[in-house]
Structures are given as C-alpha cells and as structure tokens.
Design a protein around this motif. Sequence first.
Motif, PDB file in Angstrom:
ATOM      1  N   ASP A  34      24.660  60.582  69.646  1.00 48.31           N
ATOM      2  CA  ASP A  34      25.464  60.766  68.742  1.00 48.31           C
ATOM      3  C   ASP A  34      25.854  59.438  68.347  1.00 48.31           C
ATOM      4  OD1 ASP A  34      27.051  62.503  66.953  1.00 48.31           O
ATOM      5  OD2 ASP A  34      28.285  61.067  67.450  1.00 48.31           O
ATOM      6  N   GLY A  53      36.675  66.384  59.141  1.00 45.17           N
ATOM      7  CA  GLY A  53      36.671  67.816  58.499  1.00 45.17           C
ATOM      8  C   GLY A  53      37.619  68.531  58.998  1.00 45.17           C
ATOM      9  N   GLY A 154      23.828  67.259  60.868  1.00 39.76           N
ATOM     10  CA  GLY A 154      25.172  67.390  59.961  1.00 39.76           C
ATOM     11  C   GLY A 154      24.929  67.024  58.477  1.00 39.76           C
ATOM     12  N   TYR A 361      42.015  77.384  54.507  1.00 45.85           N
ATOM     13  CA  TYR A 361      43.335  77.209  54.850  1.00 45.85           C
ATOM     14  C   TYR A 361      44.380  76.665  53.938  1.00 45.85           C
ATOM     15  CZ  TYR A 361      40.859  77.893  59.235  1.00 45.85           C
ATOM     16  OH  TYR A 361      40.166  78.335  60.311  1.00 45.85           O
TER      17      TYR A 361
HETATM   18  P1  FAD Z   1      28.547  67.409  61.871  1.00 45.25           P
HETATM   19  O1  FAD Z   1      29.523  68.082  62.622  1.00 45.25           O
HETATM   20  O2  FAD Z   1      28.372  66.604  60.543  1.00 45.25           O
HETATM   21  O3  FAD Z   1      27.736  66.566  63.134  1.00 45.25           O
HETATM   22  C1  FAD Z   1      26.524  65.782  63.082  1.00 45.25           C
HETATM   23  C2  FAD Z   1      26.849  64.630  63.843  1.00 45.25           C
HETATM   24  O4  FAD Z   1      25.231  63.880  64.011  1.00 45.25           O
HETATM   25  C3  FAD Z   1      27.618  63.337  63.624  1.00 45.25           C
HETATM   26  O5  FAD Z   1      28.479  62.976  64.659  1.00 45.25           O
HETATM   27  C4  FAD Z   1      26.639  62.304  63.000  1.00 45.25           C
HETATM   28  O6  FAD Z   1      27.288  61.167  63.003  1.00 45.25           O
HETATM   29  C5  FAD Z   1      25.573  62.668  64.033  1.00 45.25           C
HETATM   30  N1  FAD Z   1      24.238  62.042  63.562  1.00 45.25           N
HETATM   31  C6  FAD Z   1      23.737  62.255  62.206  1.00 45.25           C
HETATM   32  N2  FAD Z   1      22.491  61.532  62.221  1.00 45.25           N
HETATM   33  C7  FAD Z   1      22.429  61.039  63.355  1.00 45.25           C
HETATM   34  C8  FAD Z   1      21.286  60.336  63.984  1.00 45.25           C
HETATM   35  N3  FAD Z   1      19.975  60.012  63.487  1.00 45.25           N
HETATM   36  N4  FAD Z   1      21.307  60.005  65.387  1.00 45.25           N
HETATM   37  C9  FAD Z   1      22.484  60.048  65.908  1.00 45.25           C
HETATM   38  N5  FAD Z   1      23.675  60.649  65.452  1.00 45.25           N
HETATM   39  C10 FAD Z   1      23.398  61.505  64.296  1.00 45.25           C
HETATM   40  N6  FAD Z   1      34.194  74.123  58.632  1.00 45.25           N
HETATM   41  C11 FAD Z   1      34.853  75.307  59.453  1.00 45.25           C
HETATM   42  O7  FAD Z   1      34.010  76.108  59.768  1.00 45.25           O
HETATM   43  N7  FAD Z   1      35.973  75.256  59.290  1.00 45.25           N
HETATM   44  C12 FAD Z   1      36.877  74.413  58.591  1.00 45.25           C
HETATM   45  O8  FAD Z   1      38.136  74.587  58.641  1.00 45.25           O
HETATM   46  C13 FAD Z   1      36.171  73.135  57.988  1.00 45.25           C
HETATM   47  N8  FAD Z   1      36.903  72.358  57.520  1.00 45.25           N
HETATM   48  C14 FAD Z   1      36.225  71.174  57.008  1.00 45.25           C
HETATM   49  C15 FAD Z   1      37.046  70.341  56.167  1.00 45.25           C
HETATM   50  C16 FAD Z   1      36.289  69.233  55.498  1.00 45.25           C
HETATM   51  C17 FAD Z   1      37.135  68.083  54.926  1.00 45.25           C
HETATM   52  C18 FAD Z   1      34.888  68.959  55.760  1.00 45.25           C
HETATM   53  C19 FAD Z   1      34.268  67.681  55.258  1.00 45.25           C
HETATM   54  C20 FAD Z   1      34.055  70.074  56.539  1.00 45.25           C
HETATM   55  C21 FAD Z   1      34.606  71.085  57.030  1.00 45.25           C
HETATM   56  N9  FAD Z   1      34.014  72.179  57.452  1.00 45.25           N
HETATM   57  C22 FAD Z   1      34.959  73.137  58.148  1.00 45.25           C
HETATM   58  C23 FAD Z   1      32.634  72.088  57.651  1.00 45.25           C
HETATM   59  C24 FAD Z   1      32.190  71.522  59.209  1.00 45.25           C
HETATM   60  O9  FAD Z   1      32.681  70.512  59.543  1.00 45.25           O
HETATM   61  C25 FAD Z   1      30.419  71.507  59.337  1.00 45.25           C
HETATM   62  O10 FAD Z   1      30.161  72.714  58.943  1.00 45.25           O
HETATM   63  C26 FAD Z   1      30.299  71.048  60.734  1.00 45.25           C
HETATM   64  O11 FAD Z   1      30.955  69.889  61.239  1.00 45.25           O
HETATM   65  C27 FAD Z   1      28.742  71.279  60.910  1.00 45.25           C
HETATM   66  O12 FAD Z   1      28.609  70.786  62.091  1.00 45.25           O
HETATM   67  P2  FAD Z   1      27.051  70.113  62.415  1.00 45.25           P
HETATM   68  O13 FAD Z   1      26.993  69.909  63.895  1.00 45.25           O
HETATM   69  O14 FAD Z   1      25.983  70.674  62.017  1.00 45.25           O
HETATM   70  O15 FAD Z   1      27.228  68.566  61.871  1.00 45.25           O
END
Ligand code: FAD
Length: 475
Positions: A34, A53, A154, A361
């Motif tokens: 990460d 987020g 993500g 929320y």
């Molecule tokens: P992410 O959480 O985006 O994690 C991806 C990770 O991969 C990051 O750390 C990134 O740096 C890393 N990464 C990317 N590319 C690479 C690479 N090539 N090499 C190494 N690392 C890499 N969802 C809810 O269910 N409830 C909520 O209340 C909610 N509130 C939110 C509020 C805000 C303001 C935002 C923006 C989003 C919110 N969400 C909420 C949505 C939620 O944050 C996402 O759906 C969730 O984080 C997705 O998880 P993920 O693991 O797919 O990706």
Amino acid sequence: MSKSFDVVVIGGGPGGYIAAIRAAQLGFQVACVDEWKSATGGPALGGTCTNVGCIPSKALLQSSEHFDHANHHFAEHGISVGKVQIDVGQMLARKDMVVKQNNDGIQYLFKKNKIAFFHGRGAFLGSSDAGHTVQVSGSVEETLTAKHVIVATGSSARALPGTPFDEVNVLSNDGALRVGAVPKKLALIGSGVIGLEMGSVWRRLGSDVTILEGLPTFLGAVDQQIAKEAKKAFDKQGLKIELGVQVGDIKVGKKGVSVAYTNAKGEAVVLDADKLIVSIGRVPNTTGLNPVAVGLALDERGAIVVDGDCKTNVPGIWAVGDVVRGPMLAHKAEEEGVAVAERIAGQHGHVNFNTIPWVIYTSPEIAWVGRTEQQLKADGVAYKSGTFPFLANGRARALGDTTGMVKFLADAATDEILGVHIVGPMASELIAEAVVAMEFKASAEDIARICHAHPSLSEATKEAALAVDKRTLNF
Ligand code: FAD
Ligand code: NAI
C-alpha cells in the motif's frame, strides 16, 4: 531476488486489508502493498476509507453535530452554555487522531496475522510459471511473486473537466476534510453522498452552503418518499440544494471561487463562494498499476473487469472494492475481499449484492436496503407498503428527534421483505435489523411478531412491519 508469497494484495483499504487478513486466517503466506502516506511520510493503512473517507467524515459529522446541539437543542433541555464557539483546529486534530487510531489498528492486525507489509506502489511486472510478479517502489523497493494477486487499489475523486483540485479553493473529499476555518460561503457541486455529508458538516458550523446538482431529482437512487422527507428536513435546516443545474465556467481568484451555472428555469446565475467542494463521483484507481504487463482488462470507465466472483480475465488475478463494478462502499469492498480469500482457499465465498445496506450520515440519517418503491414499479412487482413515523415513537420524542419514518416494502403475495427505507435518528444502526431479516428471507410479519425493546427507535421498525398489514398499534 523476488520474494515469494501465496497471495499478494495490492492496496490496503477496506477491500485489501480485509482480504489480506482473511487469507492469512486461512493459512496463506500473505503480503500487502500500500502506498498511502501519513502527514509524516510513513505508512497509513486503511485507504480512502480510513484516511480521507468514512472515518474522518464521520468524526467531523460528530463534532459538528455536537456544535449544532449545543447551539440549538441544549436550551430545550434546560441547559444553558452561553456563547458556543468552535475551535476548528482542535476539531481537525481530533479527526486526525481518530484516523491515526484506525491506521495503527490495521498495522497491529497485520502483525497479529503475520502479514508482510510493503509501503510503496505496486505495479505488475509480468507473469510466469512461478505466478504473477509485482514490483514495489517507494519507501521499500522489492519484487514479489505469488500465484494469486488481489487488486484492491480503490478510487479517487472525479474532477470537473478544466477545473483540477488545488485543495485550497477547489476541494476534493481530501481538502474538504482539512478546511482550517469555517468558510463564510461554501459551494458544492453534486448533491450525492459526499455533497450532503460535507455540506452538513460546514452548514452546522455556520457556513452558508449551496449545493448545485445536475439531475432534476433529489437522491434519485433513494426511495422517493424517503428522499422527499429528507429534502424537507435539509430545506428547514437552511442547506440550499439547487436541482437541475448546468455548471458552466468556474473561476478561481484570490478571494475564492465563482461558479457560473444555468438554473432549472434556464436563468444564468453566478455563485460566489470562499471554497468549492466538487463531489461528482469517483473514478477507479489503476494509474501506476501497469495492468498491461499481465493483460488485465479494464472497462470504458477504467474499472478492472471482473465476473460475479471478482475474477479478472487473467487466471490468478482477482479485483475487489471501488476498482471494480458495483457500489463504492467500504463494507461492499470488505465482503468481496473475504469472499475472494475464501475462493482462493477452494471455499464458496459469497457476496449477496441484494442486501448491501446504504447509509447517508446526515441529520436525519438516511439508510436503506433492497429495492425502492420506484424500482418495484419498474420491475412490475406487486408489493405492499407500510410506514411508521418517528413522531409516534416514544424514544424519538425523548431524544428530541422525531423527523422521518421507517418504510417497509413487502411482496404482495408472499409478504417477503423486498426493501426497507429509513430516514430519521440512528437510521444507520436501525438498518442492520432489516439487512438480517432480508438475508434470512423474512416476511414483514416475522418482524412484526418479534419483541422489540421499549422504549427504542427499533419499535418504529416493528411498527412499520405491522403497517404492511395495516395494523400499527401506536399510530
Ligand atoms: P480504498 O479505500 O480507496 O483503498 C485503496 C488503497 O490502495 C489506498 O490506500 C491506495 O493508496 C492504495 N493504492 C492504489 N493504487 C496502488 C498501487 N498501485 N500500489 C499500492 N497501493 C495502491 N463508504 C462507506 O461504506 N461508508 C461511508 O461512510 C463512506 N464514507 C465516505 C466518505 C468519503 C468522503 C469518501 C471519499 C468515501 C466514503 N466511502 C464510504 C467510500 C469508501 O471510502 C470506499 O468505498 C472504500 O474506501 C473502498 O475501499 P477499497 O479498499 O476498494 O479502496
Ligand atoms: P455520488 O455518486 O454519490 O454523487 C454525485 C452527484 O453529483 C450525483 O448526484 C450526480 O448527479 C452529481 N453530478 C455529477 N456530475 C455533475 C455535474 N457536472 N454537475 C452537477 N452535478 C453533477 O458521488 P460522491 O458524492 O462524489 O461520492 C462518491 C461515492 O463515495 C459515493 O457514491 C459512495 O459510493 C461513496 N461514499 C459513501 C458514503 C457513505 O456510504 N455514507 C459517504 C461518502 C461517499
């Protein structure tokens, strides 16, 4: 020399870190890569959810709600506090502390589960008989090889064409969580989930907030009876939401931002604001992943193409969370992460996409699971509906928050629950009962016959289930 693992996870957000933990629980040697950096440049596990987020936004929603209560609701309880002031710096410091507790918690879980963590960007190098190879570049330089790679990279905020985020005047969700003083006038584009949550935070703290929304319908994906009730409450609070606008030129100057737009009546309007938050959806993250090295297929939005089981077109490469189709929600990403780890272990991991809850929320909170009334009509399903207002719930009266209702939609013939929609206090917690009920294919009568504690908000859920059969007891 490449380091060898059974499973390499790229991305340490809720999709990735949970997949890594589940895979480790199942006995695999697991690595997680990460790249997220904390303010001091160190690792900050948890992805968008933890860093910019779900977690920080809920911390600010909580702080601003306390402020709102102290300003507007304490007096009715006989509590006087004099002039209420907000120290934005302290509020942000508390938010950062909550984020750090979550970052550290995930690092601890990685140690506990013996997951090897690599802080840096992961990019595919290629595939061979040994498996797929991932190059890590950043704080650590390393090459990792595994038969199974789970991509959980993500998503990022989508910018308006021609108006990049500068995070000073034009803010994404990241900058919106770091505004150092309450803006006098705040403009937002997009009245989706982020627009409403962040708009509420700054409105409660005293900003004059206007949200510009392109679509003519407010929260079109939400059951419209619920969305209308929520809109009434937001209007009353002074959260200005303009629907059906077309955003034109955006000018960023020394004094702030001006947004030219055409309103629903076709009139040209210019909105001047100190800050602009753009919350018009998110785009999948595949930059730097080098998907071509392994022939990974992306769709026209840049999302990794997967089937219902999160399998990509490349055997041994899986993808979960925001980088694939489906709702961009942390709990959806987590469920997919668990299911993929179990599938790699030869088990039958499963995600029920029909019972993924949604929560907004705001105050009142909005939460739902299953189909809306408009979807049932479009699908030609015969249904019965029952609603119960919080106005008639004793606990809601005692709390001093009687806005909204619980609504049940059940199959007209079988009484099976097809959707539950809530606008009101603690909707985020109340929806869990509906999710469990739908997972177990419960009927509305099942919920109506279950004993619910008195006085509790959950009695409104029971009463809405009773309302399906037109036999509420307290309304
Ligand atoms: P992410 O959480 O985006 O994690 C991806 C990770 O991969 C990051 O750390 C990134 O740096 C890393 N990464 C990317 N590319 C690479 C690479 N090539 N090499 C190494 N690392 C890499 N969802 C809810 O269910 N409830 C909520 O209340 C909610 N509130 C939110 C509020 C805000 C303001 C935002 C923006 C989003 C919110 N969400 C909420 C949505 C939620 O944050 C996402 O759906 C969730 O984080 C997705 O998880 P993920 O693991 O797919 O990706
Ligand atoms: P969103 O998809 O929820 O809302 C975007 C809104 O912007 C829509 O109403 C859309 O019609 C509007 N829009 C798009 N382009 C526009 C334009 N050019 N002009 C005017 N309006 C325009 O996206 P948002 O709010 O950015 O959030 C992204 C995602 O993050 C959400 O879909 C959700 O998956 C996740 N999220 C979840 C939260 C939760 O679960 N409580 C909280 C915050 C985010």
